[in-house]
Scaffold this active site. Structure first.
Site, PDB file in Angstrom:
ATOM      1  N   ARG A  48       0.851  -1.210   0.000  1.00  0.00           N
ATOM      2  CA  ARG A  48       0.000   0.000   0.000  1.00  0.00           C
ATOM      3  C   ARG A  48       0.875   1.244   0.000  1.00  0.00           C
ATOM      4  O   ARG A  48       0.532   2.263  -0.588  1.00  0.00           O
ATOM      5  CB  ARG A  48      -0.959  -0.002   1.198  1.00  0.00           C
ATOM      6  CG  ARG A  48      -1.677   1.337   1.370  1.00  0.00           C
ATOM      7  CD  ARG A  48      -3.025   1.279   2.061  1.00  0.00           C
ATOM      8  NE  ARG A  48      -3.093   0.373   3.171  1.00  0.00           N
ATOM      9  CZ  ARG A  48      -2.541   0.558   4.385  1.00  0.00           C
ATOM     10  NH1 ARG A  48      -1.859   1.659   4.621  1.00  0.00           N
ATOM     11  NH2 ARG A  48      -2.679  -0.344   5.319  1.00  0.00           N
ATOM     12  N   TYR A 100     -14.020  17.730 -16.443  1.00  0.00           N
ATOM     13  CA  TYR A 100     -14.406  16.330 -16.562  1.00  0.00           C
ATOM     14  C   TYR A 100     -15.595  16.083 -15.619  1.00  0.00           C
ATOM     15  O   TYR A 100     -15.562  16.503 -14.455  1.00  0.00           O
ATOM     16  CB  TYR A 100     -13.208  15.457 -16.163  1.00  0.00           C
ATOM     17  CG  TYR A 100     -13.528  13.991 -16.112  1.00  0.00           C
ATOM     18  CD1 TYR A 100     -13.787  13.290 -17.281  1.00  0.00           C
ATOM     19  CD2 TYR A 100     -13.595  13.317 -14.909  1.00  0.00           C
ATOM     20  CE1 TYR A 100     -14.101  11.947 -17.233  1.00  0.00           C
ATOM     21  CE2 TYR A 100     -13.899  11.966 -14.853  1.00  0.00           C
ATOM     22  CZ  TYR A 100     -14.161  11.287 -16.027  1.00  0.00           C
ATOM     23  OH  TYR A 100     -14.474   9.961 -15.980  1.00  0.00           O
ATOM     24  N   ASP A 172      -5.054  19.478 -14.333  1.00  0.00           N
ATOM     25  CA  ASP A 172      -5.366  18.136 -14.844  1.00  0.00           C
ATOM     26  C   ASP A 172      -4.820  18.069 -16.268  1.00  0.00           C
ATOM     27  O   ASP A 172      -5.330  18.716 -17.175  1.00  0.00           O
ATOM     28  CB  ASP A 172      -6.883  17.906 -14.813  1.00  0.00           C
ATOM     29  CG  ASP A 172      -7.266  16.489 -15.251  1.00  0.00           C
ATOM     30  OD1 ASP A 172      -6.509  15.888 -16.033  1.00  0.00           O
ATOM     31  OD2 ASP A 172      -8.329  16.003 -14.826  1.00  0.00           O
ATOM     32  N   LYS A 197      -6.161   7.012 -19.622  1.00  0.00           N
ATOM     33  CA  LYS A 197      -6.360   7.583 -20.947  1.00  0.00           C
ATOM     34  C   LYS A 197      -5.083   7.449 -21.780  1.00  0.00           C
ATOM     35  O   LYS A 197      -4.695   6.349 -22.099  1.00  0.00           O
ATOM     36  CB  LYS A 197      -6.824   9.041 -20.797  1.00  0.00           C
ATOM     37  CG  LYS A 197      -7.936   9.241 -19.738  1.00  0.00           C
ATOM     38  CD  LYS A 197      -9.249   8.582 -20.101  1.00  0.00           C
ATOM     39  CE  LYS A 197     -10.260   8.550 -18.961  1.00  0.00           C
ATOM     40  NZ  LYS A 197     -10.607   9.836 -18.391  1.00  0.00           N
TER      41      LYS A 197
END
Ligand code: PLP
Length: 381
Positions: A48, A100, A172, A197
């Protein structure tokens, strides 16, 4: 040794984790790591917090963005959610109003519940951002070009305004990727990515990233990261590493295809409006030329009727009608019911997201085939 873009995409990080000389970074499919003795660690304890495969990816992305540290999350939304943990109730964030859809939903329904306050505005208009600054404004959250209307924000101007007011600039950079734009070099403090993406590039994995330049900010985010736990798995890290190897070649082909398609669409009688930053008449063309090395491969366009839009979506054959973007496969989406379905109708219409608007993510297929596909779908009766 300093590396240029194409080399960085392929080699990313010089750090080696295995003694066999594997050319492909091994997938360290291990949740935990053994300690040699008390107080001695290989640098890896529990996945983690950190994992060698993921670390290779994070160093690669930090190098590509010119950042000090990159953190890899299980999705873009997980990255943005963790980023919001930097802020406290009463803090105020000014965000692009054409974000977005998922980011807009996070801010306006989840972050607000946690006491954060938001204003959404057209960040391509720096004056409108300036007017909204309050004593507790802590961040600007910018998407450029925006989704789906492709508005361009001048990152340098926004970052300068932020610096003068002790505000963080967050960009972003999903649409342009570090292959075309590096916001940290323009003054941004943090870069956000949906790695699902262009970075992954094959529509086969989800991932998200935060990249920062400041040691203090990196430390705060690492603490949030290990505490909240939305880390990227070793296998998905490996998929994104493999994707990034071809990032620069994919993006250069995608944007060349996009320009040809945009020029063709512009002349088509059933196309009423076209939003592609790479057309000189686009209002963001000049700013984009100054801050990016290319215009990306996302095109939005408005056709003449709902019927034409429906025909287009149902009749494309090579291009597929699906959400998401940035992969080798060309995808077409219908923002009104897909990415922006949660936006109130009035707000959506005002932005130009209507029943005639389609968004095309241009892939690496042959541009003539893509144009022929669009032609037969647009011209169907
Ligand atoms: C897809 C996307 C996101 C969210 O990323 P996921 O990986 O789907 O969670 C955030 N910002 C932009 C611009 C996106 O396109």
């Amino acid at each position: 040794m300093a590396m240029n873009l194409h080399t960085l995409c392929v080699h990313g990080s010089a750090k080696k984790y295995d003694s066999a000389g594997a050319i492909s970074v091994p997938i360290f499919q291990s949740a935990t790591f053994a300690h040699e003795s008390l107080g001695r660690s290989s640098g890896f304890d529990y996945s983690r917090q950190q994992n060698p495969t993921r670390e290779h990816l994070e160093i690669t992305l930090a190098n590509l963005e010119g950042g000090l540290d990159a953190l890899a999350f299980s999705s873009g939304m997980a990255a943005i959610t963790a980023l919001m943990e930097l802020f406290s109730p009463g803090d105020h964030i000014i965000a692009s109003d054409d974000l977005y859809g998922g980011s807009h939903r996070l801010f306006s329904s989840v972050s607000v519940k946690n006491g954060l306050e938001f204003d959404f505005t057209d960040t391509s208009d720096v004056e409108s951002v300036k007017r909204l600054i309050r004593p507790r404004t802590k961040a600007f959250f910018i998407e450029t070009p925006t989704n789906p209307m492709m508005r361009v924000t001048d990152i340098r101007l926004i970052a300068e305004l932020a610096r003068n007011n002790d505000i963080l600039t967050i960009v972003d950079n999903t649409f342009l990727t570090p292959a075309l734009c590096r916001p940290l070099s323009l003054g941004a403090d943090a870069v956000v990515h949906s790695g699902s993406k262009y970075l992954g590039g094959h529509n086969d994995a989800l991932a998200g990233f935060l990249v920062v330049n400041d040691a203090g900010l990196s430390e705060r985010l690492r603490y949030i990261y290990k505490t909240t736990g939305a880390c990227l798995s070793p296998f998905d890290s490996w998929l994104i590493i493999r994707g990034i190897k071809t990032l620069a070649v994919r993006v250069s082909l995608q944007r060349a295809n996009a320009l040809k398609i945009a020029e063709w669409l512009k002349r088509h009688e059933k196309v009423e409006k076209i939003y592609y930053v790479g057309l000189p008449e686009h209002p963001g063309y000049e700013i984009s030329k100054r801050q990016a090395e290319g215009f990306g491969a996302m095109i939005s366009f408005q056709v003449d009727s709902r019927r034409t839009a429906e025909n287009l979506l149902s009749r494309v054959k090579i291009i597929q009608f699906a959400e998401s973007l940035g992969g080798v496969e060309s995808l077409i989406t219908y923002p009104m019911t897909q990415t922006h379905a949660d936006l109130p109708e009035e707000e959506r219409e005002k932005k130009g997201i209507n029943d005639r608007l389609a968004r095309l993510s241009v892939g690496i297929e042959d541009s003539d085939d893509l144009i022929e596909d669009l032609r037969q779908a647009l011209e169907a009766e």
